[in-house]
Design an enzyme around this catalytic site. Structure first.
Site, PDB file in Angstrom:
ATOM      1  N   LYS A  40       0.687  -7.602   0.155  1.00 41.69           N
ATOM      2  CA  LYS A  40       0.035  -7.219   1.408  1.00 41.69           C
ATOM      3  C   LYS A  40      -1.483  -7.181   1.279  1.00 41.69           C
ATOM      4  O   LYS A  40      -2.175  -6.821   2.230  1.00 41.69           O
ATOM      5  CB  LYS A  40       0.506  -5.824   1.818  1.00 41.69           C
ATOM      6  CG  LYS A  40       1.997  -5.697   2.037  1.00 41.69           C
ATOM      7  CD  LYS A  40       2.378  -6.147   3.416  1.00 41.69           C
ATOM      8  CE  LYS A  40       3.795  -5.709   3.729  1.00 41.69           C
ATOM      9  NZ  LYS A  40       4.018  -5.556   5.164  1.00 41.69           N
ATOM     10  N   ASP A  84      -1.457   1.195   6.148  1.00 43.41           N
ATOM     11  CA  ASP A  84      -0.440   0.544   6.973  1.00 43.41           C
ATOM     12  C   ASP A  84       0.804   1.415   7.015  1.00 43.41           C
ATOM     13  O   ASP A  84       1.286   1.878   5.977  1.00 43.41           O
ATOM     14  CB  ASP A  84      -0.100  -0.835   6.403  1.00 43.41           C
ATOM     15  CG  ASP A  84       0.732  -1.656   7.373  1.00 43.41           C
ATOM     16  OD1 ASP A  84       0.473  -1.587   8.581  1.00 43.41           O
ATOM     17  OD2 ASP A  84       1.642  -2.370   6.918  1.00 43.41           O
ATOM     18  N   GLU A 141      12.707 -10.657  10.429  1.00 40.17           N
ATOM     19  CA  GLU A 141      13.742 -10.214  11.367  1.00 40.17           C
ATOM     20  C   GLU A 141      14.213 -11.349  12.269  1.00 40.17           C
ATOM     21  O   GLU A 141      15.418 -11.507  12.500  1.00 40.17           O
ATOM     22  CB  GLU A 141      13.197  -9.084  12.230  1.00 40.17           C
ATOM     23  CG  GLU A 141      12.854  -7.816  11.498  1.00 40.17           C
ATOM     24  CD  GLU A 141      12.079  -6.875  12.388  1.00 40.17           C
ATOM     25  OE1 GLU A 141      12.716  -6.081  13.101  1.00 40.17           O
ATOM     26  OE2 GLU A 141      10.830  -6.944  12.392  1.00 40.17           O
ATOM     27  N   ARG A 186       6.765 -12.105   1.509  1.00 39.03           N
ATOM     28  CA  ARG A 186       8.049 -11.424   1.332  1.00 39.03           C
ATOM     29  C   ARG A 186       8.622 -11.598  -0.069  1.00 39.03           C
ATOM     30  O   ARG A 186       9.221 -10.668  -0.615  1.00 39.03           O
ATOM     31  CB  ARG A 186       9.048 -11.935   2.371  1.00 39.03           C
ATOM     32  CG  ARG A 186       8.635 -11.724   3.816  1.00 39.03           C
ATOM     33  CD  ARG A 186       8.511 -10.259   4.172  1.00 39.03           C
ATOM     34  NE  ARG A 186       8.214 -10.070   5.593  1.00 39.03           N
ATOM     35  CZ  ARG A 186       7.898  -8.923   6.150  1.00 39.03           C
ATOM     36  NH1 ARG A 186       7.804  -7.836   5.409  1.00 39.03           N
ATOM     37  NH2 ARG A 186       7.645  -8.837   7.438  1.00 39.03           N
ATOM     38  N   GLN A 243       6.635  -9.478  -2.527  1.00 42.62           N
ATOM     39  CA  GLN A 243       6.938  -8.069  -2.271  1.00 42.62           C
ATOM     40  C   GLN A 243       8.310  -7.675  -2.830  1.00 42.62           C
ATOM     41  O   GLN A 243       8.476  -6.584  -3.385  1.00 42.62           O
ATOM     42  CB  GLN A 243       6.893  -7.785  -0.764  1.00 42.62           C
ATOM     43  CG  GLN A 243       7.115  -6.324  -0.412  1.00 42.62           C
ATOM     44  CD  GLN A 243       6.968  -6.068   1.074  1.00 42.62           C
ATOM     45  OE1 GLN A 243       6.545  -6.940   1.828  1.00 42.62           O
ATOM     46  NE2 GLN A 243       7.312  -4.871   1.513  1.00 42.62           N
ATOM     47  N   ASP A 268      -0.557  -8.031   9.946  1.00 41.72           N
ATOM     48  CA  ASP A 268      -0.546  -7.718   8.519  1.00 41.72           C
ATOM     49  C   ASP A 268       0.291  -8.784   7.804  1.00 41.72           C
ATOM     50  O   ASP A 268       1.505  -8.628   7.636  1.00 41.72           O
ATOM     51  CB  ASP A 268       0.019  -6.324   8.278  1.00 41.72           C
ATOM     52  CG  ASP A 268      -0.266  -5.831   6.875  1.00 41.72           C
ATOM     53  OD1 ASP A 268      -1.344  -6.160   6.342  1.00 41.72           O
ATOM     54  OD2 ASP A 268       0.574  -5.115   6.304  1.00 41.72           O
ATOM     55  N   THR A 326      -5.405  -9.216   6.212  1.00 46.41           N
ATOM     56  CA  THR A 326      -4.968  -8.500   7.412  1.00 46.41           C
ATOM     57  C   THR A 326      -5.923  -8.906   8.517  1.00 46.41           C
ATOM     58  O   THR A 326      -7.137  -8.700   8.401  1.00 46.41           O
ATOM     59  CB  THR A 326      -5.010  -6.974   7.213  1.00 46.41           C
ATOM     60  OG1 THR A 326      -4.147  -6.613   6.137  1.00 46.41           O
ATOM     61  CG2 THR A 326      -4.589  -6.250   8.477  1.00 46.41           C
ATOM     62  N   GLU A 336       3.263  -9.892  10.598  1.00 53.22           N
ATOM     63  CA  GLU A 336       3.768  -8.624  11.109  1.00 53.22           C
ATOM     64  C   GLU A 336       2.963  -8.253  12.348  1.00 53.22           C
ATOM     65  O   GLU A 336       1.738  -8.098  12.287  1.00 53.22           O
ATOM     66  CB  GLU A 336       3.676  -7.513  10.053  1.00 53.22           C
ATOM     67  CG  GLU A 336       4.674  -7.696   8.922  1.00 53.22           C
ATOM     68  CD  GLU A 336       4.743  -6.519   7.977  1.00 53.22           C
ATOM     69  OE1 GLU A 336       5.741  -6.423   7.240  1.00 53.22           O
ATOM     70  OE2 GLU A 336       3.803  -5.688   7.981  1.00 53.22           O
ATOM     71  N   TYR A 396       7.777  -4.406  -5.320  1.00 50.98           N
ATOM     72  CA  TYR A 396       7.633  -3.147  -4.572  1.00 50.98           C
ATOM     73  C   TYR A 396       8.343  -1.952  -5.200  1.00 50.98           C
ATOM     74  O   TYR A 396       8.038  -0.802  -4.864  1.00 50.98           O
ATOM     75  CB  TYR A 396       8.076  -3.339  -3.116  1.00 50.98           C
ATOM     76  CG  TYR A 396       9.554  -3.196  -2.861  1.00 50.98           C
ATOM     77  CD1 TYR A 396      10.061  -2.020  -2.307  1.00 50.98           C
ATOM     78  CD2 TYR A 396      10.434  -4.228  -3.151  1.00 50.98           C
ATOM     79  CE1 TYR A 396      11.417  -1.881  -2.049  1.00 50.98           C
ATOM     80  CE2 TYR A 396      11.778  -4.099  -2.907  1.00 50.98           C
ATOM     81  CZ  TYR A 396      12.274  -2.930  -2.351  1.00 50.98           C
ATOM     82  OH  TYR A 396      13.614  -2.790  -2.105  1.00 50.98           O
ATOM     83  N   HIS A 453      12.489  -1.871  13.667  1.00 57.61           N
ATOM     84  CA  HIS A 453      12.109  -2.722  12.533  1.00 57.61           C
ATOM     85  C   HIS A 453      12.671  -2.178  11.221  1.00 57.61           C
ATOM     86  O   HIS A 453      13.263  -2.921  10.433  1.00 57.61           O
ATOM     87  CB  HIS A 453      10.588  -2.815  12.441  1.00 57.61           C
ATOM     88  CG  HIS A 453      10.090  -3.500  11.203  1.00 57.61           C
ATOM     89  ND1 HIS A 453      10.293  -4.844  10.955  1.00 57.61           N
ATOM     90  CD2 HIS A 453       9.406  -3.018  10.123  1.00 57.61           C
ATOM     91  CE1 HIS A 453       9.753  -5.162   9.784  1.00 57.61           C
ATOM     92  NE2 HIS A 453       9.206  -4.065   9.263  1.00 57.61           N
ATOM     93  N   THR A 487       5.045  -2.871  11.697  1.00 56.01           N
ATOM     94  CA  THR A 487       5.640  -3.910  12.541  1.00 56.01           C
ATOM     95  C   THR A 487       6.272  -3.294  13.783  1.00 56.01           C
ATOM     96  O   THR A 487       7.007  -2.309  13.705  1.00 56.01           O
ATOM     97  CB  THR A 487       6.707  -4.692  11.753  1.00 56.01           C
ATOM     98  OG1 THR A 487       6.095  -5.238  10.590  1.00 56.01           O
ATOM     99  CG2 THR A 487       7.289  -5.808  12.589  1.00 56.01           C
ATOM    100  N   GLU A 498       1.469  -5.927  14.801  1.00 52.75           N
ATOM    101  CA  GLU A 498       1.084  -4.523  14.752  1.00 52.75           C
ATOM    102  C   GLU A 498      -0.078  -4.247  15.706  1.00 52.75           C
ATOM    103  O   GLU A 498      -0.752  -5.162  16.170  1.00 52.75           O
ATOM    104  CB  GLU A 498       0.668  -4.115  13.329  1.00 52.75           C
ATOM    105  CG  GLU A 498       1.717  -4.375  12.260  1.00 52.75           C
ATOM    106  CD  GLU A 498       1.404  -3.680  10.945  1.00 52.75           C
ATOM    107  OE1 GLU A 498       0.689  -2.656  10.965  1.00 52.75           O
ATOM    108  OE2 GLU A 498       1.880  -4.155   9.899  1.00 52.75           O
TER     109      GLU A 498
END
Length: 424
Positions: free
Chosen positions: A261, A134, A372, A245, A248, A241, A265, A207, A252, A141, A358, A209
């Site tokens: 993630k 990904d 967003e 949040r 993550q 995807d 998907t 997301e 991360y 974004h 994204t 994509e």
């Protein structure tokens, strides 16, 4: 013989001008039917599926020396045959479907076996996903997320304008449209607590994509030119995807996304070929600074591809559009992503899936994630009947659609849909 992209082509099967699947498209998918449950490969044409396994068995499509390629349960064997075969086969399918060709049109017995209503078939994952990567290639974004978490003056990380940023995801949890998505569990640590806890994600997101389907391999240790990378791309799918949040946010640093993630998907069941999208190629945004030589591209490698996201919460009578944007805004193209991926010597495989990252645009209505759209939960989305959403709740259904608009026809992808189920 007319080129399969010729706008004047007509099929003997009636196709509404608003359909995603005219004769100029002919996307590939894997399907089964109640009376013939074995999985095989077909193409979408209007409201129907053309069973390529039947046509191959009857000798109307010749893939010699390969055989029974379309009787397989994935596109990988067909993709392995290479770009000249892809192009020749698409041209032959187009020829068989033309309004002025009697081969299939006037063979009633064969037509009854080979032309099936799309509403009566079940779609499956269209290819075996060998690996999944990904990317993070929309400047809009990346800037929005950076402003949210680091401030306007430090929105883009120093490396972002120099290479396509990405991470290796999980091929094992790539699922076809319509598969329910269970809310993931993981470690959660809000900023106002000292130690993490374990439980269901509370900030589940989508997301928007596009997915690139790699149809040819590359050797370990070799780099790819722009021409080589482009030729390796078989086609594209819509991709969602799903992202946790809150999981993550805690996990991360320092190595990037992992469990947040890895749980799902979703991709659309129809793979639209690169050749079908050829008339809609456009140049991407100006890249400043100029990329290093191995990432430079001479061709127009973006696509004028409209994208639409709709959300339907429990209790709503109809889905509501929450995002409209375009694939053309992507800063790093799919070809650049592939060139960069192989640049270290990484071998690419047939069936590799590359997520674009994204896709957001410059306007507020073009933001491709709830992170967003709701600006990290501070500006909830107002839906019908007084319903509001900052992030996805159980029972919410999210659908992504995409299409390129031609003169009197469109090259579409159908949709990728997923409904959120409660954590187990």
């Amino acid at each position: 013989m007319p080129h399969p992209n010729d706008p004047s082509l007509r099929s003997f099967i009636p196709v509404d001008p608003a359909s995603d699947f005219p004769i100029q498209n002919l996307p590939y998918g894997v399907f089964s039917a109640a009376d013939s449950p074995q999985r095989r490969i077909g193409v979408a044409i209007g409201d129907f599926v053309l069973d390529l396994a039947v046509l191959e068995s009857e000798g109307l499509i010749d893939l010699a020396p390969a055989y029974d390629v379309f009787a397989q349960d994935s596109l990988n064997p067909f993709m392995s045959l290479g770009p000249p075969v892809w192009s020749k086969t698409r041209a032959r399918i187009s020829e068989l479907l033309r309004h002025d060709n009697p081969e299939l049109r006037d063979n009633k017995a064969l037509r009854s076996r080979a032309v099936l209503a799309r509403a009566g078939v079940t779609m499956h994952l269209p290819f075996h996903v060998s690996g999944y990567t990904d990317f993070y290639s929309s400047k809009e974004h990346a800037t929005n997320v950076g402003v949210m978490f680091r401030g306007k003056d430090n929105a883009l990380q120093p490396n972002w304008l120099h290479m396509p940023i990405g991470y290796n995801g999980r091929a094992s949890t790539v699922v076809v449209s319509g598969t329910k998505v269970q809310r993931p569990r993981g470690q959660l640590k809000p900023p106002n607590v000292d130690v993490p806890s374990f439980g269901p994600c509370k900030r589940l997101d989508f997301e928007l994509e596009m997915g690139v389907v790699i149809g040819q391999p590359s050797n370990m240790g070799e780099m790819l030119t722009e021409v080589q990378a482009e030729a390796m791309i078989f086609g594209f799918v819509l991709l969602n995807d799903w992202s946790a949040r809150d999981i993550q946010q805690w996990e991360y640093v320092p190595l990037g996304p992992f469990q947040a993630k890895a749980f799902a998907t979703s991709i659309s069941p129809w793979v639209v070929t690169r050749e079908a999208l050829e008339p809609f190629r456009v140049a991407g945004p100006n890249q400043e600074p100029t990329p290093l030589p191995y990432l430079q591209q001479k061709g127009a490698q973006n696509y004028d591809l409209e994208l639409d996201v709709s959300l339907r919460a429990p209790g709503m009578k109809a889905a509501q559009t929450i995002c409209r944007t375009n694939f053309k805004y992507m800063y790093w193209s799919s070809v650049q992503q592939l060139m960069h991926h192989a640049s270290s010597g990484c071998a690419m495989s047939i069936g590799d899936l590359l997520g674009s990252g994204t896709i957001s645009g410059p306007e507020k209505h073009q933001r491709g994630s709830l992170l967003e759209i709701s600006w990290n939960g501070t500006e909830p989305v107002e839906l019908a009947d007084g319903i509001k959403r900052s992030f996805l709740e159980d029972g919410d259904s999210l659908a992504i659609r995409g299409w390129c608009q031609g003169d009197g026809y469109r090259i579409g992808f159908g949709e990728v849909e997923g409904t959120v189920a409660a954590a187990g």
